[in-house]
Design a protein around this motif. Structure first.
Motif, PDB file in Angstrom:
ATOM      1  N   THR A  93       0.825  -1.202   0.000  1.00  0.00           N
ATOM      2  CA  THR A  93       0.000   0.000   0.000  1.00  0.00           C
ATOM      3  C   THR A  93       0.853   1.243   0.000  1.00  0.00           C
ATOM      4  OG1 THR A  93      -1.715  -1.166   1.224  1.00  0.00           O
ATOM      5  CG2 THR A  93      -1.792   1.227   1.251  1.00  0.00           C
ATOM      6  N   ILE A  94       1.867   1.267   0.853  1.00  0.00           N
ATOM      7  CA  ILE A  94       2.723   2.448   0.901  1.00  0.00           C
ATOM      8  C   ILE A  94       3.473   2.600  -0.403  1.00  0.00           C
ATOM      9  CG2 ILE A  94       4.739   3.429   2.033  1.00  0.00           C
ATOM     10  CD1 ILE A  94       3.795   2.337   4.608  1.00  0.00           C
ATOM     11  N   SER A  95       3.934   1.478  -0.955  1.00  0.00           N
ATOM     12  CA  SER A  95       4.667   1.553  -2.212  1.00  0.00           C
ATOM     13  C   SER A  95       3.816   2.159  -3.298  1.00  0.00           C
ATOM     14  CB  SER A  95       5.130   0.151  -2.610  1.00  0.00           C
ATOM     15  OG  SER A  95       5.708   0.166  -3.894  1.00  0.00           O
ATOM     16  N   SER A  96       2.584   1.658  -3.435  1.00  0.00           N
ATOM     17  CA  SER A  96       1.729   2.187  -4.481  1.00  0.00           C
ATOM     18  C   SER A  96       1.352   3.618  -4.207  1.00  0.00           C
ATOM     19  CB  SER A  96       0.463   1.328  -4.598  1.00  0.00           C
ATOM     20  OG  SER A  96      -0.250   1.339  -3.395  1.00  0.00           O
ATOM     21  N   GLU A  97       1.212   3.962  -2.928  1.00  0.00           N
ATOM     22  CA  GLU A  97       0.884   5.357  -2.599  1.00  0.00           C
ATOM     23  C   GLU A  97       1.971   6.296  -3.046  1.00  0.00           C
ATOM     24  OE1 GLU A  97       2.175   8.468  -0.060  1.00  0.00           O
ATOM     25  OE2 GLU A  97       2.253   6.553   0.965  1.00  0.00           O
ATOM     26  N   THR A  98       3.250   5.881  -2.823  1.00  0.00           N
ATOM     27  CA  THR A  98       4.347   6.750  -3.214  1.00  0.00           C
ATOM     28  C   THR A  98       4.432   6.874  -4.719  1.00  0.00           C
ATOM     29  OG1 THR A  98       5.541   6.010  -1.251  1.00  0.00           O
ATOM     30  CG2 THR A  98       6.818   7.117  -2.948  1.00  0.00           C
ATOM     31  N   GLU A  99       4.272   5.740  -5.409  1.00  0.00           N
ATOM     32  CA  GLU A  99       4.328   5.793  -6.857  1.00  0.00           C
ATOM     33  C   GLU A  99       3.223   6.668  -7.403  1.00  0.00           C
ATOM     34  OE1 GLU A  99       5.949   1.207  -7.038  1.00  0.00           O
ATOM     35  OE2 GLU A  99       3.999   1.744  -7.833  1.00  0.00           O
ATOM     36  N   THR A 100       2.040   6.575  -6.781  1.00  0.00           N
ATOM     37  CA  THR A 100       0.928   7.368  -7.265  1.00  0.00           C
ATOM     38  C   THR A 100       1.165   8.846  -7.036  1.00  0.00           C
ATOM     39  OG1 THR A 100      -0.546   5.551  -6.765  1.00  0.00           O
ATOM     40  CG2 THR A 100      -1.552   7.703  -7.089  1.00  0.00           C
ATOM     41  N   LYS A 135     -10.108  -6.621   9.005  1.00  0.00           N
ATOM     42  CA  LYS A 135      -8.731  -6.732   9.495  1.00  0.00           C
ATOM     43  C   LYS A 135      -7.793  -5.883   8.646  1.00  0.00           C
ATOM     44  CE  LYS A 135      -9.129 -11.513  11.210  1.00  0.00           C
ATOM     45  NZ  LYS A 135      -8.609 -12.892  11.043  1.00  0.00           N
ATOM     46  N   ASP A 136      -7.957  -5.982   7.331  1.00  0.00           N
ATOM     47  CA  ASP A 136      -7.087  -5.218   6.437  1.00  0.00           C
ATOM     48  C   ASP A 136      -7.256  -3.722   6.641  1.00  0.00           C
ATOM     49  OD1 ASP A 136      -6.229  -7.607   5.441  1.00  0.00           O
ATOM     50  OD2 ASP A 136      -7.484  -7.555   3.644  1.00  0.00           O
ATOM     51  N   ILE A 137      -8.469  -3.292   6.884  1.00  0.00           N
ATOM     52  CA  ILE A 137      -8.728  -1.870   7.119  1.00  0.00           C
ATOM     53  C   ILE A 137      -8.015  -1.402   8.380  1.00  0.00           C
ATOM     54  CG2 ILE A 137     -10.537  -0.231   7.784  1.00  0.00           C
ATOM     55  CD1 ILE A 137     -12.406  -1.872   5.904  1.00  0.00           C
ATOM     56  N   ALA A 138      -8.086  -2.192   9.430  1.00  0.00           N
ATOM     57  CA  ALA A 138      -7.448  -1.806  10.696  1.00  0.00           C
ATOM     58  C   ALA A 138      -5.933  -1.721  10.562  1.00  0.00           C
ATOM     59  CB  ALA A 138      -7.826  -2.803  11.789  1.00  0.00           C
ATOM     60  N   ASP A 139      -5.348  -2.511   9.647  1.00  0.00           N
ATOM     61  CA  ASP A 139      -3.889  -2.554   9.513  1.00  0.00           C
ATOM     62  C   ASP A 139      -3.356  -1.650   8.404  1.00  0.00           C
ATOM     63  OD1 ASP A 139      -3.830  -4.441  11.526  1.00  0.00           O
ATOM     64  OD2 ASP A 139      -3.884  -6.149  10.148  1.00  0.00           O
ATOM     65  N   ASP A 140      -4.234  -1.065   7.607  1.00  0.00           N
ATOM     66  CA  ASP A 140      -3.777  -0.293   6.450  1.00  0.00           C
ATOM     67  C   ASP A 140      -3.217   1.061   6.888  1.00  0.00           C
ATOM     68  OD1 ASP A 140      -4.153  -0.289   3.248  1.00  0.00           O
ATOM     69  OD2 ASP A 140      -4.346   1.723   4.046  1.00  0.00           O
ATOM     70  N   PRO A 141      -1.946   1.363   6.597  1.00  0.00           N
ATOM     71  CA  PRO A 141      -1.347   2.621   7.072  1.00  0.00           C
ATOM     72  C   PRO A 141      -1.927   3.861   6.407  1.00  0.00           C
ATOM     73  CG  PRO A 141       0.175   1.466   5.616  1.00  0.00           C
ATOM     74  CD  PRO A 141      -0.973   0.541   5.847  1.00  0.00           C
ATOM     75  N   VAL A 142      -2.323   3.756   5.138  1.00  0.00           N
ATOM     76  CA  VAL A 142      -2.891   4.915   4.457  1.00  0.00           C
ATOM     77  C   VAL A 142      -4.260   5.256   5.041  1.00  0.00           C
ATOM     78  CG1 VAL A 142      -3.615   5.858   2.235  1.00  0.00           C
ATOM     79  CG2 VAL A 142      -1.619   4.361   2.358  1.00  0.00           C
ATOM     80  N   ARG A 176      -8.171   8.455   8.073  1.00  0.00           N
ATOM     81  CA  ARG A 176      -9.152   8.521   9.163  1.00  0.00           C
ATOM     82  C   ARG A 176      -8.770   9.607  10.173  1.00  0.00           C
ATOM     83  NH1 ARG A 176     -12.760   4.591  11.570  1.00  0.00           N
ATOM     84  NH2 ARG A 176     -11.963   3.013  10.132  1.00  0.00           N
ATOM     85  N   LEU A 177      -7.473   9.726  10.454  1.00  0.00           N
ATOM     86  CA  LEU A 177      -7.002  10.780  11.356  1.00  0.00           C
ATOM     87  C   LEU A 177      -7.429  12.151  10.845  1.00  0.00           C
ATOM     88  CD1 LEU A 177      -5.055  11.737  13.726  1.00  0.00           C
ATOM     89  CD2 LEU A 177      -3.294  11.860  11.952  1.00  0.00           C
TER      90      LEU A 177
END
Length: 704
Positions: free
Chosen positions: A126-133, A416-423, A428-429
């Motif tokens: 997720t972080i990788s794709s976020e940075t590329e995006t 579970k995936d939602i709770a662990d997703d850093p993005v 949400r913050l």
């Protein structure tokens, strides 16, 4: 940044990368040009960098940027003994020296927790794709700048190691993140400054996962040269002469900067949406439209032998009337606050929130409809057959229920995936900041590249609206829930001041979650009205002024007199008001703080700040206002849908109109003084009756 003095030479520095976070495109272009002209070996691949420059000041943020760039590293327990503040730099720039001392302390503190947090995001797709995006979204307008060329000879005259502004052997298998102020000071002073006085974070590089592959021979792109006699590290630099026709053509093309492109607000919004879809494609909680279009095996619902033998009708409990009659509107049924299926519903709410944050509006509405139907069902669901019998629930919800029911820990994988997703954690913050919606939260993350509240304060405070600034300032206090007793105390004070500025006939209704029976509320919603229509015109302004004078209100963020300006008439069916939605009444959004002991005025008020909405409704339509502001979101939405699709009317908090003629519908008996309602609660019941609906008590409108 001023022009570079000719004596500034950065050619002896290791491979350098510039972080794009918090750097406008135009400034990023200038920074890269400065580095190139100074001979710095610039790279656009952070994995190849040994020196990373950026507008960051916290070690944990530096770690995040390295992880987002797929850099494989492990934290270094402590900085080298040589990493101390240079007396010479302290003399030249004492402010930076003070910052450095603080950074060293922060880094040493951070190192104690590095081992436990290093794996938090490492390897995260997720972080990788976020940075590329992010690079795709915002860096497309950057010129493809050429890497500085080195002499054709493989030998370079270097300064003796003692005179270098860094320690050459300190970059062997290491990467150092340095504040961009280093470059500014170096340019200003005309001489490279000691980078360790600006060091934010340092880590040891780990071997690449593809290191076992046969390395490619050097090309015209880069060659490695020794950093002085006996040096342990090497610096990749560009060969001076392209080796072929295509190399020369590419070099010439790179030397010409591309024209800058400017995007409209709609284009920017689309690019942010594309970035979000790129981040969350193929995730378990993503919508089907964001998945890759590849064939998938059709999954079938499990059916037990007893279900097959007995038949569906034999396994289902007696269905409520709204199920057997297929009533699709949640306003046609009772939905209590406590459901026997609350555990399953809670996980569906998490998926709905993820859909909201990832810009899937259709998914949000679909999940809201399903959740409202499940919450109204009076039995604990035992089988997928029951799910499929409920209006608004389809195969998707049935599959999720089967997964939840059969999993050992009764947990849906998507939750579970939602709770662990850093993005999603960051989105949400931001979403929970008062004054920041889902769209703005995505803008903060993808367009502005903020990752926490500190980023907002440090890099974007002046760009926030006043409401958002207050939301950030009191974020922790606004997160605290209000007990019912505190809501009642605030309502009593507001009613007292309203009666003081008008008369004793003022009515005050506590709406929102309080009226639905919640033990705790996130904020306070109050509707005030008066039997005389003239008394409510401009009333909200008078009440706020009175409360401010006594010190109850610390900030007035919004004060709207929309209803007063249109003569307190129901909102026209066709309106020219931009963004006119469900609520167009006079209202004030204020920050409230209970007064402390008057004998301790010199002591800081310990009471938390609270959010309070004061809404003013004319008596002629107060029932519509109370019904709308009391009901949960889906119940309120279905009131509007029912009025439109069944009655052909337009319903909002200011009243009801016919969609064809635009004529006002008097549901509350205002036209005849003899039939006018005695209080807002009677008016609310008449609204339900006029719509042809059974009246539902406030605690039966908890649609989730």
């Amino acid at each position: 940044m001023s022009s570079i003095p000719s004596k500034l030479d950065l050619s002896t520095f290791p491979t350098t990368y510039v972080l794009q976070a918090h750097v406008p495109v135009s400034e990023l272009h200038d920074i890269e040009q400065h580095l190139i002209k100074s001979g710095a070996p610039l790279t656009y691949d952070i994995c190849k960098a040994r020196l990373v420059l950026g507008y960051i000041s916290k070690p944990r943020r530096a770690k995040f940027e390295l992880q987002a760039g797929n850099v494989r590293f492990k934290p270094i327990d402590a900085l080298d003994p040589s990493d101390t503040v240079s007396p010479d730099l302290e003399h030249k720039s004492p402010g930076i020296a003070r910052i450095k001392r603080r950074k060293l302390q922060d880094t040493q503190t951070e190192s104690t927790t590095d081992e436990s947090t290093a794996s938090e995001h490492e390897g995260s797709s997720t972080i990788s794709s976020e940075t590329e995006t992010e690079v795709e979204v915002e860096a497309e307008t950057l010129s493809q700048l050429s890497i500085p060329q080195a002499p054709t000879s493989q030998t370079i005259d270097f300064l003796p190691p003692a005179e270098l502004p860094y320690y050459p052997n300190g970059f062997a298998n290491r990467v150092k993140v340095v504040n961009l102020q280093w470059l500014r000071d170096s340019v200003h002073l005309g001489d490279p400054q000691d980078i360790h006085d600006y060091l934010v974070y340092e880590a040891e590089l780990l071997p690449s996962q593809s290191s076992s592959q046969t390395p490619k021979p050097p090309t015209a792109e880069s060659v490695s040269v020794e950093v002085g006699p006996g040096a342990e590290g090497k610096i990749p630099v560009r060969s001076s002469t392209p080796r072929g026709i295509m190399d020369r053509a590419n070099a010439e093309a790179e030397s010409k900067p591309e024209p800058r492109t400017y995007f409209s607000r709609a284009s920017k919004r689309d690019r942010i949406s594309t970035a979000a879809q790129h981040d969350f494609s193929n995730r378990s909680f993503a919508s089907a439209t964001s998945q890759n279009p590849r064939p998938q095996r059709t999954s079938l619902l499990h059916q037990t032998t007893s279900e097959h033998e007995e038949g569906v009708s034999g396994t289902l409990p007696p269905m409520p009337d709204w199920v057997s009659q297929k009533k699709v509107y949640s306003c046609e049924r009772a939905t209590p606050s406590n459901s026997p299926n609350d555990v399953f519903i809670a996980q569906l709410k998490e998926i709905r929130t993820a859909r909201l944050l990832t810009d899937d509006r259709i998914g949000v509405r679909a999940y809201s409809t399903s959740i409202a139907s499940l919450a109204a069902y009076p039995y604990q669901i035992q089988s997928t057959s029951e799910i499929l019998a409920l209006p608004g629930c389809d195969q998707k919800i049935a599959h999720l229920f089967y997964e939840w029911q059969t999993s050992p820990d009764h947990c849906i994988q998507a939750a579970k995936d939602i709770a662990d997703d850093p993005v999603l954690k960051v989105l949400r913050l931001f979403y929970e900041i008062w004054g920041v919606g889902a769209t703005t939260a995505r803008e903060f993350y993808y367009a502005r590249r903020w990752r926490d509240l500190d980023d907002i304060v440090e890099f974007g405070w002046n760009s926030l609206s006043r409401v958002q600034q207050i939301g950030v300032k009191y974020y922790n206090e606004f997160s605290l829930k209000l007990p019912r007793a505190e809501v009642e105390a605030i309502a009593d004070v507001v009613k007292h001041h309203a009666q003081k500025v008008v008369d004793e006939r003022i009515q005050c209704v506590k709406v929102g979650g309080y009226r639905r029976g919640k033990a705790e509320s996130g904020d306070v919603d109050l509707i005030l009205s008066h039997p005389e229509q003239s008394a409510t015109a401009g009333l909200v302004d008078k009440i706020v002024r009175s409360l401010e004078q006594e010190g109850w209100i610390t900030h007035t963020l919004t004060l709207n007199l929309t209803n007063t300006k249109r003569g307190q008439e129901t909102l026209p069916y066709v309106t020219n008001t931009k963004g006119a939605g469900f609520d167009t009444l006079d209202k004030a959004l204020v920050v409230w703080q209970a007064q402390s002991n008057p004998n301790e005025r010199e002591v800081k008020n310990p009471n938390p700040h609270r959010r309070v909405d004061i809404i003013i409704s004319p008596w002629r339509t107060v029932g519509c206002a109370v019904a709308g502001w009391t009901s949960d979101t889906t119940f309120q939405r279905d009131l509007r849908r029912y009025a439109k699709e069944v009655k052909g009317w337009k319903f909002d908090s200011s009243g009801v109109r016919e969609r064809g003629s635009g004529k006002w519908i008097d549901l509350e008996g205002w036209a005849d003084p003899r039939t006018r309602c005695k209080d807002p609660f009677e008016a609310e019941k008449r609204v339900f009756e006029g719509l042809g609906l059974q009246y539902r008590e406030p605690w039966d409108r908890c649609t989730g």
